[in-house]
Write an enzyme that holds these catalytic residues in place. Sequence first.
Site, short mmCIF file in Angstrom:
data_model
loop_
_atom_site.label_atom_id
_atom_site.label_comp_id
_atom_site.label_asym_id
_atom_site.label_seq_id
_atom_site.Cartn_x
_atom_site.Cartn_y
_atom_site.Cartn_z
N ASP A 1 -2.67 3.05 -31.05
CA ASP A 1 -2.13 2.48 -29.82
C ASP A 1 -0.77 3.10 -29.50
OD1 ASP A 1 -1.83 0.89 -27.55
OD2 ASP A 1 -0.96 -0.79 -28.67
N HIS B 1 2.19 -7.45 -35.14
CA HIS B 1 1.00 -7.09 -35.88
C HIS B 1 1.24 -5.88 -36.77
CE1 HIS B 1 0.87 -5.43 -31.70
NE2 HIS B 1 0.87 -4.30 -32.40
N GLN C 1 -5.38 -3.71 -34.73
CA GLN C 1 -4.05 -4.30 -34.85
C GLN C 1 -4.20 -5.78 -35.18
OE1 GLN C 1 -3.02 -2.85 -30.87
NE2 GLN C 1 -1.19 -1.89 -31.71
N ARG D 1 14.07 -2.22 -31.12
CA ARG D 1 13.30 -2.80 -30.01
C ARG D 1 12.20 -3.68 -30.60
NH1 ARG D 1 8.35 -1.58 -27.89
NH2 ARG D 1 7.99 -1.92 -25.67
N ASP E 1 9.07 -5.29 -30.43
CA ASP E 1 7.87 -5.14 -29.61
C ASP E 1 7.09 -6.44 -29.53
OD1 ASP E 1 5.88 -3.29 -28.25
OD2 ASP E 1 4.64 -4.10 -29.87
N GLU F 1 11.41 -6.81 -26.07
CA GLU F 1 10.41 -6.34 -25.11
C GLU F 1 9.66 -7.58 -24.62
OE1 GLU F 1 6.25 -4.33 -24.22
OE2 GLU F 1 6.68 -5.51 -25.99
N HIS G 1 7.35 4.67 -21.16
CA HIS G 1 6.12 5.14 -21.78
C HIS G 1 4.91 4.35 -21.31
CE1 HIS G 1 6.87 1.50 -24.00
NE2 HIS G 1 5.68 1.58 -24.54
N ASP G 2 5.14 3.15 -20.77
CA ASP G 2 4.05 2.24 -20.46
C ASP G 2 3.67 2.32 -18.98
OD1 ASP G 2 2.17 0.43 -21.33
OD2 ASP G 2 3.62 -1.00 -22.11
N ARG H 1 -2.24 6.28 -19.62
CA ARG H 1 -0.79 6.32 -19.79
C ARG H 1 -0.31 7.69 -20.27
NH1 ARG H 1 -0.04 0.99 -23.38
NH2 ARG H 1 -1.81 2.01 -24.41
#
Length: 659
Positions: free
Chosen positions: A162, A205, A273, A303, A305, A347, A414-415, A540
């Site tokens: 991912d 995760h 995950q 960061r 997540d 995030e 990036h997303d 992406r």
Amino acid sequence: MAKLKKSAKQAAAEKKAVKQAAAAKRAARLALGTAESAPAEPAAVPEVVDTDFDRRLQPRCDELKWLYCELYHGDEAAFGYFLAMLRRCWEERKAPLREQDRRREEQPGWYRRRDMLGMMLYVNAFAGNLKGVEEKLPYLQECGVNYLHLMPLLESPKGRSDGGYAVSDFRRVQQSLGTMEDLEHLADACREGGVSLCLDFVLNHTSEDHIWAKKARAGEPGYRDRYFFYDSWDIPREFEKTVPQVFPTTAPGSFTWLEDCRRVVMTNFYPYQWDLNYANPVVFNDMTENLLYLANRGIDVLRLDATPYIWKELGTTCRNLPQVHTLSRMLRIACEIVCPSVLLLGEVVMEPVKVVPYFGTTEKPECHMLYNVTTMATTWHTLATGDVSLLRRQMEAVCSLPKEFTFLNYLRCHDDIGWGLDYPWLGSCFGQQEVPHKKYLNDYFTGKWPGSPSRGELYNDDPRLGDARLCGTTASLCGVEAAVYEQDPFQLERAVSCDLTLHAWMLSQSGIPVIYSGDEVGQLNDYTYHDDPDKRDDSRYIHRGNFQWELAELRTDGSTRQGKQFQGLRRLEQLRAQEPCFDSRADVWVEDSGSNHVLALCRKLEDRELICLFNFSGEFVHAGVQRDGCWSELMYGVHHDQIRDVELYPYGFAWLVRE
């Protein structure tokens, strides 16, 4: 006398052996992996303050203990281990980092300086590996970057990562990118060069390849309690009645059946995950230690997540539950004790009402910084509609927040871009219905709408719900790609102007502006991902292409579009660093510009005032605010006798300061 002395020695030795045996027994109880928690004696507030650790712990210990024991049902043994782990991590922190801790303790707002400028990049796409990034630090410093966010680089399995967010080892770097020693060496170089380094820490995760997951799969005692394992679908089906799907198209459902061990495991994101169970204190203890391990390698910003997802409770959405804030607050306290120079970046991809609580309060803060996600999405909505009404409403909410609340502002990352807009308000004021409006936005930015210059692709398109997310680089979404392809110099000039105006808008907001690598030279979409079997199902990657260094070589040539974009952006960044009104202490508000195409943002520090005007339409527009006196435009040096009626070019802007 000799015999008595020998007995005393024996007694002391026996006493020591008993203590060692007891300690070994405690450690053995939960010796289940690489950084496992073990019960310890109940902790107490230190009476003697003889180290920086004790000095920081003493005023925070009561709150930390109360939060921990409330969440973990009074488990003082686990809390005792937690405190011992914090002390151990502090003791392992090297001298230059301790010195930085002391320095930043004296300047707690160091990251709110107006000269802060971030960039996010993928190590492999930018420079091949970590050593390559270190070699390219002069380029980053030429870009004005002093906050560098490296996208996920910890060990994760190829094809099931991912994008690096399925971590199989929190203490190893992906082999193709280098080693943990390379990362620490890069962090040292960044610190010496005045650059703060940011790294993702995946809280929610682990990869199914993580040692904990492997042992859980094998049925080793204690490990399945680190995840959510069930021997039938009964409870998972109850969860799925209230838990929204994260990726309904590419990874439907929130659980996965494991045929080899005949169990169901919670997997909110992708089947590989596995969601961690933070109701187990072992998980929180060990994940905190993993976070501090990275901090001790020299990482300045971590960061967090998927923060809102980390606490699960049956019968809820498993999002934004109160326990998430307890965990966030404890992580903040842990960092304030062990490594106070390290920042936590949350995030939180939610609407503003759900984002703001992750700052905590000024008395009990949680995250130091949050992403300004909604403003980013609303900015692109405004570009597509040419109407600033929703963006003005959004900024009114943001400007009303305490100045200590620091956002990271960005145009692209990036997303994907998700259209989490204020649809109840759009519906009541403009009659906009959510599904058709999202379709319009996606049609506009993929070039399907007649006359649209944008070029992007959809991600997780779900025709049933009429929903999809958007991918593409800033330049391609602004029309640069279409203009280059059509060889239209007029359209190219307008597209470059649009790109610079959006960046000027980002730089005008309070907080830290973050550039996405490649945007500084107008990098376009990379369609080669369609030919890569590991990437073709994830659109992406259209904006995750390799950095094109041949474009960067043109950055000093003002006759090229790359030179115009690079030099224009650098000029904006330098002006921001110099102008006092961009200080975080400034008062900020929005006003009526007299045109629904133009947003007017006002910034004032003491007697100095800056008016920022942004035209989101492709037409010449007259707009302004009611102010007297003479004003100078910072970017182009134009003087104005009044700013009630300023002519703005199509997709143009003005930064106006009173002379």
